[in-house]
Design a protein around this motif. Sequence first.
Motif, mmCIF file in Angstrom:
data_model
loop_
_atom_site.group_PDB
_atom_site.id
_atom_site.type_symbol
_atom_site.label_atom_id
_atom_site.label_comp_id
_atom_site.label_asym_id
_atom_site.label_seq_id
_atom_site.Cartn_x
_atom_site.Cartn_y
_atom_site.Cartn_z
ATOM 1 N N PRO A 6 20.806 19.149 -39.008
ATOM 2 C CA PRO A 6 19.474 18.606 -39.272
ATOM 3 C C PRO A 6 18.441 19.203 -38.300
ATOM 4 N N LEU A 7 17.268 19.544 -38.801
ATOM 5 C CA LEU A 7 16.214 20.157 -37.996
ATOM 6 C C LEU A 7 15.292 19.126 -37.368
ATOM 7 N N PHE A 8 15.259 17.910 -37.889
ATOM 8 C CA PHE A 8 14.272 16.933 -37.440
ATOM 9 C C PHE A 8 14.743 16.044 -36.310
ATOM 10 N N ILE A 9 16.030 16.223 -35.893
ATOM 11 C CA ILE A 9 16.544 15.377 -34.815
ATOM 12 C C ILE A 9 15.873 15.733 -33.497
ATOM 13 N N GLN A 10 15.696 17.092 -33.230
ATOM 14 C CA GLN A 10 15.054 17.553 -31.991
ATOM 15 C C GLN A 10 13.598 17.124 -31.941
ATOM 16 N N GLU A 11 12.924 17.219 -33.115
ATOM 17 C CA GLU A 11 11.512 16.830 -33.150
ATOM 18 C C GLU A 11 11.362 15.340 -32.886
ATOM 19 N N SER A 12 12.298 14.522 -33.456
ATOM 20 C CA SER A 12 12.205 13.083 -33.233
ATOM 21 C C SER A 12 12.477 12.744 -31.790
ATOM 22 N N LEU A 14 11.714 14.702 -29.210
ATOM 23 C CA LEU A 14 10.504 15.082 -28.470
ATOM 24 C C LEU A 14 9.410 14.040 -28.646
ATOM 25 N N GLY A 15 9.270 13.522 -29.855
ATOM 26 C CA GLY A 15 8.255 12.500 -30.069
ATOM 27 C C GLY A 15 8.551 11.248 -29.286
ATOM 28 N N LEU A 16 9.871 10.903 -29.246
ATOM 29 C CA LEU A 16 10.243 9.717 -28.501
ATOM 30 C C LEU A 16 9.957 9.891 -27.020
ATOM 31 N N ARG A 17 10.285 11.090 -26.524
ATOM 32 C CA ARG A 17 10.022 11.354 -25.113
ATOM 33 C C ARG A 17 8.520 11.301 -24.800
ATOM 34 N N LEU A 18 7.719 11.813 -25.702
ATOM 35 C CA LEU A 18 6.267 11.787 -25.488
ATOM 36 C C LEU A 18 5.756 10.372 -25.434
ATOM 37 N N VAL A 19 6.277 9.551 -26.340
ATOM 38 C CA VAL A 19 5.846 8.141 -26.363
ATOM 39 C C VAL A 19 6.258 7.446 -25.094
#
Length: 291
Positions: A6-12, A14-19
Amino acid sequence: MLLIKPLFIQESNLGLRLVLGLVLVGALLLADLRYSGLGTVRSAIDTVLTPIYLIADIPSAISDWQDSNIRSRQSLLEDNDRLRRENLVLQGRSQQLASMQADNTRLRALLNSTALLRDDVLVSEIIGVSPDPVRHQLVLDKGAEADVYLGQPLIDAQGLMGQVVEVGVTTSRVLLVTDPRHSVPVQVNRNGVRAVAEGVGSLDQMAVNHVTATTDIQAGDLLVTSGLGGRFPIGYPVAVVSAVERNPGEAFAQISARPTAALDRARHVLLVFSQLPDIEPVLDPEAAPSE
């Protein structure tokens, strides 16, 4: 069977870390506003980061230092050049000031000397000197327009300088007492002994001739005009006896004197208006205007 990662696991993630980071920053800001306990932590962090700030500022500091040095050197060169020019101008002005002060001193001496005179005087300026070393003559800036006349005595603050031998409309020519063709009747101020002082062609020497060896005259005696002949008024200093030689077997003493007037230094002089002489003054400056 191929498995697709899955490609969206890394993006999710990163978003969590940003939050989470934003929440943490907000919490720290809120805690810093409400509580002062983080001041110590912030101070410690600033202390740790200070060397980094300094290292980061080194290029800017070097650039500022170079600019400052270049400007300072150029400014110093410009200031030195300006000060050099100003110094030259001031030196020129100081020379003029020294000359003006000397002129004022001489004029004051002339004005003070007029208080001792019984005759009217006219201040005149020397505008020319004879280039011939044998002729001791001056040219004055006063002539017939100022009522200058032939035979008129010329003095400075120290004594007799000579007499007018040629008069023009605006200028006049004076023969000095040291000219070989000039002679003036004098008397010793100490005892009244009469003699004749003659020029010998030197600005600092005169001769007193035809004085018997037994005459009471000695070095240091002041010779003044005797008034005989009606050319020069009585009482003007002429010279000071500098040497008296009496040789055995000779009837006359050899007497030399030094003129009291500043014949080679005076610039402003006085023409004396005394009574006109009874004898006709010499019209030819080549002839000896002796009395």
